[in-house]
Design an enzyme around this catalytic site. Structure first.
Site, PDB file in Angstrom:
ATOM      1  CE1 TYR A   1      -3.585   2.422   0.091  1.00 25.42           C
ATOM      2  CE2 TYR A   1      -3.817   2.072   2.463  1.00 25.42           C
ATOM      3  CZ  TYR A   1      -4.241   2.684   1.294  1.00 25.42           C
ATOM      4  OH  TYR A   1      -5.309   3.554   1.321  1.00 25.42           O
TER       5      TYR A   1
ATOM      6  CB  VAL B   1      16.582  -6.669   7.915  1.00 22.96           C
ATOM      7  CG1 VAL B   1      15.928  -5.443   7.291  1.00 22.96           C
ATOM      8  CG2 VAL B   1      17.882  -7.019   7.211  1.00 22.96           C
TER       9      VAL B   1
ATOM     10  CG  ASP C   1       9.103  -3.455   7.040  1.00 23.58           C
ATOM     11  OD1 ASP C   1       8.706  -2.322   7.363  1.00 23.58           O
ATOM     12  OD2 ASP C   1       8.694  -4.056   6.030  1.00 23.58           O
TER      13      ASP C   1
ATOM     14  N   GLY D   1       6.940  -0.328  10.411  1.00 22.67           N
ATOM     15  CA  GLY D   1       5.692  -0.037   9.701  1.00 22.67           C
ATOM     16  C   GLY D   1       5.129  -1.282   9.069  1.00 22.67           C
TER      17      GLY D   1
ATOM     18  N   GLY E   1       3.414  -2.710   6.905  1.00 23.02           N
ATOM     19  CA  GLY E   1       2.226  -2.982   6.103  1.00 23.02           C
ATOM     20  C   GLY E   1       1.732  -4.396   6.343  1.00 23.02           C
TER      21      GLY E   1
ATOM     22  CB  SER F   1      -2.115  -2.152  11.388  1.00 26.14           C
ATOM     23  OG  SER F   1      -3.214  -2.864  10.861  1.00 26.14           O
TER      24      SER F   1
ATOM     25  CD  GLU G   1      -8.088  -7.193  11.785  1.00 25.81           C
ATOM     26  OE1 GLU G   1      -8.098  -8.065  10.900  1.00 25.81           O
ATOM     27  OE2 GLU G   1      -8.454  -7.409  12.950  1.00 25.81           O
ATOM     28  CD  GLN G   2      -1.176  -2.715   7.761  1.00 25.29           C
ATOM     29  OE1 GLN G   2      -0.326  -2.292   8.550  1.00 25.29           O
ATOM     30  NE2 GLN G   2      -1.449  -2.108   6.627  1.00 25.29           N
TER      31      GLN G   2
ATOM     32  CB  CYS H   1      -3.989  10.705  -3.676  1.00 20.44           C
ATOM     33  SG  CYS H   1      -4.499  11.074  -1.983  1.00 20.44           S
TER      34      CYS H   1
END
Length: 412
Positions: free
Chosen positions: A159, A193, A195, A197, A199, A221, A223-224, A382
Protein backbone atom coordinates in the site's frame (compact mmCIF):
# COMPACT_ATOMS: atom_id res chain seq x y z
CA UNK A 1 -9.53 51.41 28.60
CA UNK A 2 -6.74 48.89 29.18
CA UNK A 3 -5.04 46.97 26.38
CA UNK A 4 -6.55 43.70 27.64
CA UNK A 5 -10.07 45.15 27.51
CA UNK A 6 -9.48 46.57 24.03
CA UNK A 7 -8.22 43.22 22.77
CA UNK A 8 -11.17 41.44 24.35
CA UNK A 9 -13.60 43.80 22.66
CA UNK A 10 -11.85 43.41 19.28
CA UNK A 11 -11.88 39.62 19.55
CA UNK A 12 -15.56 39.71 20.42
CA UNK A 13 -16.30 41.96 17.43
CA UNK A 14 -14.34 39.68 15.09
CA UNK A 15 -16.20 36.65 16.45
CA UNK A 16 -19.55 38.35 15.88
CA UNK A 17 -18.54 39.37 12.35
CA UNK A 18 -17.37 35.84 11.52
CA UNK A 19 -20.54 34.39 12.98
CA UNK A 20 -22.65 36.73 10.88
CA UNK A 21 -20.65 35.89 7.77
CA UNK A 22 -21.07 32.19 8.44
CA UNK A 23 -24.84 32.60 8.78
CA UNK A 24 -24.90 34.54 5.51
CA UNK A 25 -22.86 31.88 3.69
CA UNK A 26 -25.21 29.16 4.85
CA UNK A 27 -27.68 30.65 2.38
CA UNK A 28 -26.97 28.94 -0.98
CA UNK A 29 -27.31 32.03 -3.19
CA UNK A 30 -24.66 33.93 -1.22
CA UNK A 31 -22.46 30.87 -0.88
CA UNK A 32 -22.56 30.26 -4.65
CA UNK A 33 -21.59 33.88 -5.35
CA UNK A 34 -18.74 33.61 -2.84
CA UNK A 35 -17.42 30.42 -4.43
CA UNK A 36 -17.38 32.11 -7.86
CA UNK A 37 -15.51 35.12 -6.42
CA UNK A 38 -12.92 32.91 -4.72
CA UNK A 39 -12.38 30.91 -7.91
CA UNK A 40 -11.90 34.12 -9.89
CA UNK A 41 -9.43 35.53 -7.34
CA UNK A 42 -7.48 32.26 -7.32
CA UNK A 43 -6.96 32.29 -11.09
CA UNK A 44 -8.86 29.02 -11.51
CA UNK A 45 -10.45 28.52 -14.94
CA UNK A 46 -14.20 29.15 -15.07
CA UNK A 47 -14.41 25.75 -16.78
CA UNK A 48 -14.18 24.17 -13.32
CA UNK A 49 -17.91 24.89 -12.96
CA UNK A 50 -18.57 22.80 -16.09
CA UNK A 51 -16.98 19.84 -14.31
CA UNK A 52 -19.14 20.12 -11.20
CA UNK A 53 -22.83 19.29 -11.38
CA UNK A 54 -24.41 20.66 -8.17
CA UNK A 55 -27.52 18.59 -7.47
CA UNK A 56 -28.25 20.04 -4.03
CA UNK A 57 -27.79 23.81 -3.68
CA UNK A 58 -26.67 23.44 -0.06
CA UNK A 59 -23.41 22.08 -1.47
CA UNK A 60 -22.32 25.66 -2.22
CA UNK A 61 -22.36 26.43 1.49
CA UNK A 62 -20.38 23.26 2.22
CA UNK A 63 -17.76 24.30 -0.35
CA UNK A 64 -17.21 27.84 0.90
CA UNK A 65 -17.36 27.00 4.61
CA UNK A 66 -15.43 23.71 4.64
CA UNK A 67 -13.26 23.83 1.53
CA UNK A 68 -12.09 20.46 0.24
CA UNK A 69 -13.84 18.67 3.09
CA UNK A 70 -17.11 20.26 1.99
CA UNK A 71 -16.55 19.31 -1.65
CA UNK A 72 -15.69 15.73 -0.64
CA UNK A 73 -18.75 15.36 1.58
CA UNK A 74 -20.93 16.85 -1.14
CA UNK A 75 -19.58 14.20 -3.55
CA UNK A 76 -19.98 11.41 -0.98
CA UNK A 77 -23.61 12.28 -0.24
CA UNK A 78 -24.69 12.88 -3.82
CA UNK A 79 -24.96 16.65 -3.62
CA UNK A 80 -22.22 17.01 -6.26
CA UNK A 81 -21.57 14.89 -9.33
CA UNK A 82 -18.19 15.04 -11.06
CA UNK A 83 -15.00 13.20 -11.97
CA UNK A 84 -12.67 14.01 -9.04
CA UNK A 85 -9.46 13.60 -11.06
CA UNK A 86 -10.56 16.09 -13.74
CA UNK A 87 -11.80 18.44 -11.02
CA UNK A 88 -8.47 18.47 -9.16
CA UNK A 89 -6.35 18.82 -12.29
CA UNK A 90 -8.42 21.85 -13.33
CA UNK A 91 -8.39 23.26 -9.80
CA UNK A 92 -4.64 22.86 -9.24
CA UNK A 93 -2.84 23.01 -12.60
CA UNK A 94 -1.30 26.46 -13.01
CA UNK A 95 -3.33 28.04 -10.21
CA UNK A 96 -2.38 29.85 -7.03
CA UNK A 97 -3.69 27.04 -4.87
CA UNK A 98 -1.85 24.38 -6.88
CA UNK A 99 1.31 24.34 -8.95
CA UNK A 100 1.81 28.12 -8.68
CA UNK A 101 0.98 28.50 -5.00
CA UNK A 102 4.27 30.22 -4.20
CA UNK A 103 3.97 32.80 -6.96
CA UNK A 104 2.34 36.21 -6.46
CA UNK A 105 -0.88 36.80 -4.53
CA UNK A 106 -2.53 33.67 -3.21
CA UNK A 107 -6.09 34.71 -2.34
CA UNK A 108 -7.56 31.24 -2.66
CA UNK A 109 -4.73 29.83 -0.58
CA UNK A 110 -5.55 32.37 2.11
CA UNK A 111 -9.18 31.21 2.14
CA UNK A 112 -8.11 27.56 2.37
CA UNK A 113 -5.70 28.34 5.21
CA UNK A 114 -8.49 30.11 7.11
CA UNK A 115 -10.74 27.08 6.67
CA UNK A 116 -7.93 24.79 7.90
CA UNK A 117 -6.92 27.11 10.73
CA UNK A 118 -8.44 25.10 13.62
CA UNK A 119 -6.71 21.90 12.46
CA UNK A 120 -3.39 23.67 11.89
CA UNK A 121 -3.45 25.50 15.24
CA UNK A 122 -4.12 22.21 17.04
CA UNK A 123 -1.20 20.60 15.19
CA UNK A 124 1.15 23.41 16.28
CA UNK A 125 0.22 23.23 19.95
CA UNK A 126 -0.42 19.51 20.40
CA UNK A 127 1.46 16.38 19.39
CA UNK A 128 -1.09 14.64 17.17
CA UNK A 129 0.98 11.45 16.87
CA UNK A 130 1.46 10.37 20.48
CA UNK A 131 1.27 6.67 21.28
CA UNK A 132 -2.46 6.93 22.05
CA UNK A 133 -3.35 9.15 19.10
CA UNK A 134 -1.30 7.06 16.65
CA UNK A 135 -3.79 4.19 16.98
CA UNK A 136 -6.52 6.27 15.29
CA UNK A 137 -5.27 5.71 11.77
CA UNK A 138 -4.66 2.00 12.24
CA UNK A 139 -8.13 1.42 13.66
CA UNK A 140 -9.94 3.66 11.17
CA UNK A 141 -8.00 2.96 8.00
CA UNK A 142 -5.60 0.03 8.05
CA UNK A 143 -7.89 -2.22 10.12
CA UNK A 144 -10.94 -1.37 7.99
CA UNK A 145 -11.06 -4.72 6.19
CA UNK A 146 -8.61 -6.82 4.19
CA UNK A 147 -11.12 -7.75 1.46
CA UNK A 148 -10.92 -4.32 -0.18
CA UNK A 149 -7.15 -4.08 0.24
CA UNK A 150 -6.56 -7.54 -1.23
CA UNK A 151 -8.59 -6.60 -4.31
CA UNK A 152 -7.14 -3.11 -4.65
CA UNK A 153 -3.47 -3.85 -4.01
CA UNK A 154 -3.25 -7.20 -5.79
CA UNK A 155 -0.80 -10.01 -4.95
CA UNK A 156 1.90 -7.62 -3.68
CA UNK A 157 -0.35 -6.30 -0.86
CA UNK A 158 1.84 -3.20 -0.94
CA UNK A 159 0.00 0.00 0.00
CA UNK A 160 2.75 2.42 -1.04
CA UNK A 161 4.09 3.89 -4.27
CA UNK A 162 5.21 1.33 -6.84
CA UNK A 163 8.33 1.76 -8.99
CA UNK A 164 7.19 1.59 -12.63
CA UNK A 165 10.56 1.61 -14.37
CA UNK A 166 10.38 -1.28 -16.86
CA UNK A 167 7.13 -2.61 -15.33
CA UNK A 168 4.06 -3.66 -17.33
CA UNK A 169 1.57 -3.91 -14.47
CA UNK A 170 1.01 -3.02 -10.82
CA UNK A 171 2.42 -6.22 -9.35
CA UNK A 172 5.62 -5.96 -11.40
CA UNK A 173 5.99 -2.32 -10.34
CA UNK A 174 5.56 -3.20 -6.66
CA UNK A 175 8.12 -5.99 -6.96
CA UNK A 176 10.44 -3.44 -8.58
CA UNK A 177 9.99 -1.23 -5.50
CA UNK A 178 10.87 -4.07 -3.14
CA UNK A 179 13.93 -4.89 -5.25
CA UNK A 180 15.06 -1.25 -5.37
CA UNK A 181 14.93 -0.96 -1.58
CA UNK A 182 16.69 -4.29 -1.17
CA UNK A 183 19.53 -3.13 -3.42
CA UNK A 184 19.80 0.18 -1.58
CA UNK A 185 20.09 -1.69 1.72
CA UNK A 186 23.08 -3.66 0.34
CA UNK A 187 21.95 -6.82 2.07
CA UNK A 188 24.21 -9.79 2.62
CA UNK A 189 23.13 -13.25 3.71
CA UNK A 190 22.42 -13.70 7.40
CA UNK A 191 21.88 -10.04 8.28
CA UNK A 192 19.29 -8.99 10.86
CA UNK A 193 16.81 -6.46 9.44
CA UNK A 194 13.83 -4.60 10.86
CA UNK A 195 10.90 -3.21 8.85
CA UNK A 196 9.31 -0.31 10.78
CA UNK A 197 5.69 -0.04 9.70
CA UNK A 198 5.74 -3.25 7.63
CA UNK A 199 2.23 -2.98 6.10
CA UNK A 200 1.01 -6.51 5.39
CA UNK A 201 4.55 -7.84 5.58
CA UNK A 202 5.10 -8.54 1.90
CA UNK A 203 8.19 -6.31 1.64
CA UNK A 204 9.69 -8.15 4.63
CA UNK A 205 8.90 -11.48 2.95
CA UNK A 206 10.65 -10.29 -0.22
CA UNK A 207 13.76 -9.19 1.70
CA UNK A 208 13.81 -12.49 3.58
CA UNK A 209 13.50 -14.61 0.44
CA UNK A 210 15.71 -12.71 -1.99
CA UNK A 211 18.19 -11.17 0.44
CA UNK A 212 18.46 -14.33 2.57
CA UNK A 213 18.21 -12.24 5.74
CA UNK A 214 16.27 -12.41 9.00
CA UNK A 215 13.49 -9.81 9.06
CA UNK A 216 11.36 -8.51 11.92
CA UNK A 217 8.27 -6.53 10.94
CA UNK A 218 6.85 -4.02 13.43
CA UNK A 219 3.37 -2.54 13.01
CA UNK A 220 0.72 -0.78 15.06
CA UNK A 221 -2.04 -2.32 12.91
CA UNK A 222 -3.40 -5.45 14.55
CA UNK A 223 -5.14 -6.59 11.35
CA UNK A 224 -2.00 -6.23 9.24
CA UNK A 225 0.06 -8.22 11.73
CA UNK A 226 -2.60 -10.95 11.88
CA UNK A 227 -2.66 -11.16 8.07
CA UNK A 228 1.13 -11.35 7.86
CA UNK A 229 1.35 -13.99 10.57
CA UNK A 230 -1.32 -16.09 8.86
CA UNK A 231 0.07 -15.81 5.34
CA UNK A 232 3.81 -15.17 5.55
CA UNK A 233 5.37 -16.20 8.87
CA UNK A 234 8.26 -18.67 8.68
CA UNK A 235 11.65 -19.17 10.36
CA UNK A 236 13.69 -15.99 10.00
CA UNK A 237 10.59 -13.89 9.30
CA UNK A 238 8.34 -12.74 12.12
CA UNK A 239 5.96 -9.91 12.87
CA UNK A 240 5.28 -7.88 16.02
CA UNK A 241 2.20 -5.84 16.91
CA UNK A 242 3.90 -2.89 18.58
CA UNK A 243 4.50 0.86 18.41
CA UNK A 244 7.87 1.48 16.79
CA UNK A 245 8.86 3.62 19.79
CA UNK A 246 8.42 0.70 22.15
CA UNK A 247 10.55 -1.45 19.87
CA UNK A 248 13.48 0.93 19.85
CA UNK A 249 13.29 1.46 23.60
CA UNK A 250 13.51 -2.28 24.29
CA UNK A 251 17.14 -3.05 25.28
CA UNK A 252 16.82 -6.45 23.62
CA UNK A 253 16.72 -4.76 20.18
CA UNK A 254 19.13 -1.85 20.67
CA UNK A 255 22.10 -2.08 18.30
CA UNK A 256 21.08 -5.49 16.97
CA UNK A 257 20.05 -4.68 13.40
CA UNK A 258 22.36 -4.52 10.40
CA UNK A 259 19.70 -2.74 8.39
CA UNK A 260 16.55 -0.72 9.11
CA UNK A 261 13.98 0.31 6.55
CA UNK A 262 10.61 2.01 6.63
CA UNK A 263 8.15 2.14 3.74
CA UNK A 264 5.33 4.66 3.97
CA UNK A 265 5.39 5.14 7.74
CA UNK A 266 7.13 8.51 8.09
CA UNK A 267 3.88 10.21 7.01
CA UNK A 268 2.31 8.92 10.24
CA UNK A 269 5.16 10.01 12.51
CA UNK A 270 4.32 13.74 12.55
CA UNK A 271 6.72 16.65 12.22
CA UNK A 272 7.09 16.98 16.00
CA UNK A 273 8.35 13.39 16.19
CA UNK A 274 10.70 13.26 13.21
CA UNK A 275 13.90 13.72 15.20
CA UNK A 276 12.93 11.07 17.79
CA UNK A 277 12.07 8.73 14.91
CA UNK A 278 15.51 9.03 13.34
CA UNK A 279 17.17 8.69 16.74
CA UNK A 280 15.15 5.50 17.16
CA UNK A 281 16.46 4.21 13.83
CA UNK A 282 20.03 4.97 14.86
CA UNK A 283 19.48 3.31 18.23
CA UNK A 284 18.38 0.09 16.55
CA UNK A 285 21.25 0.05 14.04
CA UNK A 286 24.72 -1.38 14.44
CA UNK A 287 27.46 1.28 13.95
CA UNK A 288 28.14 0.10 10.40
CA UNK A 289 24.45 -0.23 9.57
CA UNK A 290 22.38 1.32 6.82
CA UNK A 291 18.80 2.63 6.69
CA UNK A 292 16.35 3.33 3.87
CA UNK A 293 13.29 5.54 4.43
CA UNK A 294 10.57 5.62 1.77
CA UNK A 295 8.04 8.44 2.26
CA UNK A 296 5.63 10.78 0.53
CA UNK A 297 7.03 14.31 0.49
CA UNK A 298 5.46 17.75 0.50
CA UNK A 299 7.34 20.69 -1.13
CA UNK A 300 6.05 23.14 1.49
CA UNK A 301 5.82 22.67 5.24
CA UNK A 302 2.33 21.90 6.52
CA UNK A 303 1.58 21.16 10.19
CA UNK A 304 -1.47 18.99 9.48
CA UNK A 305 -3.09 16.90 6.79
CA UNK A 306 -5.78 18.19 4.43
CA UNK A 307 -9.06 18.23 6.45
CA UNK A 308 -10.74 15.64 4.19
CA UNK A 309 -7.84 13.20 4.43
CA UNK A 310 -7.49 13.85 8.15
CA UNK A 311 -11.19 13.22 8.78
CA UNK A 312 -11.87 10.23 6.56
CA UNK A 313 -8.63 8.60 5.45
CA UNK A 314 -5.46 9.20 7.50
CA UNK A 315 -6.29 10.87 10.84
CA UNK A 316 -3.22 12.43 12.40
CA UNK A 317 -0.99 11.92 9.37
CA UNK A 318 1.29 14.73 8.14
CA UNK A 319 3.22 14.67 4.88
CA UNK A 320 6.77 15.78 5.72
CA UNK A 321 8.72 18.50 3.93
CA UNK A 322 12.47 18.47 3.34
CA UNK A 323 12.71 21.45 5.67
CA UNK A 324 11.42 19.18 8.45
CA UNK A 325 13.15 15.91 7.54
CA UNK A 326 16.71 17.09 6.91
CA UNK A 327 17.23 18.84 10.28
CA UNK A 328 15.66 15.82 11.99
CA UNK A 329 18.43 13.44 10.93
CA UNK A 330 21.43 15.65 10.15
CA UNK A 331 23.06 15.20 13.57
CA UNK A 332 22.68 11.41 13.52
CA UNK A 333 23.06 10.33 9.90
CA UNK A 334 24.86 11.02 6.65
CA UNK A 335 22.63 11.23 3.60
CA UNK A 336 24.23 8.68 1.30
CA UNK A 337 21.64 8.89 -1.46
CA UNK A 338 18.34 10.59 -2.29
CA UNK A 339 15.79 9.76 -4.99
CA UNK A 340 12.44 11.23 -6.02
CA UNK A 341 10.06 9.22 -8.19
CA UNK A 342 6.81 10.86 -7.17
CA UNK A 343 5.14 10.68 -10.57
CA UNK A 344 5.11 6.88 -10.24
CA UNK A 345 2.58 7.30 -7.45
CA UNK A 346 0.06 8.80 -9.87
CA UNK A 347 0.20 5.63 -11.96
CA UNK A 348 0.01 3.49 -8.81
CA UNK A 349 -3.10 5.30 -7.59
CA UNK A 350 -4.72 5.00 -11.01
CA UNK A 351 -4.23 1.21 -10.86
CA UNK A 352 -5.66 1.08 -7.34
CA UNK A 353 -8.67 3.07 -8.53
CA UNK A 354 -9.39 0.60 -11.33
CA UNK A 355 -9.08 -2.35 -8.95
CA UNK A 356 -11.27 -0.70 -6.30
CA UNK A 357 -14.04 0.09 -8.74
CA UNK A 358 -13.98 -3.51 -9.99
CA UNK A 359 -14.26 -4.73 -6.41
CA UNK A 360 -17.18 -2.42 -5.59
CA UNK A 361 -18.97 -3.42 -8.80
CA UNK A 362 -18.57 -7.09 -7.93
CA UNK A 363 -19.46 -6.55 -4.26
CA UNK A 364 -21.92 -3.61 -4.24
CA UNK A 365 -23.20 -4.26 -0.72
CA UNK A 366 -19.78 -4.80 0.90
CA UNK A 367 -19.44 -1.07 1.62
CA UNK A 368 -21.96 1.77 1.64
CA UNK A 369 -22.37 4.03 -1.38
CA UNK A 370 -20.97 6.90 0.70
CA UNK A 371 -17.84 4.88 1.48
CA UNK A 372 -17.38 3.93 -2.18
CA UNK A 373 -17.60 7.57 -3.28
CA UNK A 374 -15.29 8.64 -0.46
CA UNK A 375 -12.75 6.04 -1.60
CA UNK A 376 -13.02 7.18 -5.20
CA UNK A 377 -12.54 10.82 -4.18
CA UNK A 378 -9.49 9.93 -2.08
CA UNK A 379 -7.74 7.92 -4.78
CA UNK A 380 -8.49 10.38 -7.60
CA UNK A 381 -7.53 13.43 -5.53
CA UNK A 382 -4.19 11.87 -4.64
CA UNK A 383 -3.63 10.71 -8.23
CA UNK A 384 -3.98 14.32 -9.37
CA UNK A 385 -1.63 15.62 -6.64
CA UNK A 386 1.12 13.28 -7.77
CA UNK A 387 0.43 13.76 -11.48
CA UNK A 388 0.96 17.51 -11.02
CA UNK A 389 4.08 16.91 -8.87
CA UNK A 390 2.53 18.73 -5.91
CA UNK A 391 3.28 15.65 -3.82
CA UNK A 392 6.51 13.69 -4.18
CA UNK A 393 7.90 10.26 -3.27
CA UNK A 394 11.30 10.25 -1.63
CA UNK A 395 13.93 7.65 -0.79
CA UNK A 396 16.58 8.50 1.80
CA UNK A 397 19.57 6.19 2.17
CA UNK A 398 21.25 6.93 5.51
CA UNK A 399 24.34 5.74 7.36
CA UNK A 400 24.78 6.50 11.07
CA UNK A 401 27.35 9.09 12.06
CA UNK A 402 30.24 8.62 12.31
CA UNK A 403 29.97 6.67 9.05
CA UNK A 404 32.28 3.66 8.75
CA UNK A 405 31.78 3.06 5.03
CA UNK A 406 33.45 4.75 2.08
CA UNK A 407 30.27 5.00 0.00
CA UNK A 408 27.12 3.23 -1.13
CA UNK A 409 26.50 2.07 -4.67
CA UNK A 410 23.77 4.26 -6.12
CA UNK A 411 20.79 2.21 -7.29
CA UNK A 412 18.15 3.18 -9.86
Amino acid sequence: MSCVRVCTVLIALVAVALGSLQLLLKQPQYAKAAVHKVVEAGGIPESVFNIINVVDESAWSDMILKGNLGVAEGYMHGKIQMDPFTFFVTLLNGTSIGTRRKEGQDYLGLVMRLISLPTNVAAYFFNMQTRDRSTRVTKQHYDAGNDLYEAMLGPSMSYTCAYWRGANNLDEAQTNKFNLIMRKLELTEGMNVVDLGMGWGTAAAYMHQHGRVNVTGVSLSEEQVKWAQANLKKPGLHFIWQDYRDHCENPAYVGTYDRVYSIGMLEHVGYQNLQPFFKCVKRLLKPDGLAVVHTIGEPDFVPAMDPFLDTYIFPGAVIPALSSVMPAFENDFLLEDFQNFGHDYSRTLAAWSVNSKAFFKKNPSAYSSEFQLMWDYYLKMCEALFALRINQLWHFVLSPRPALRQRVDRQT
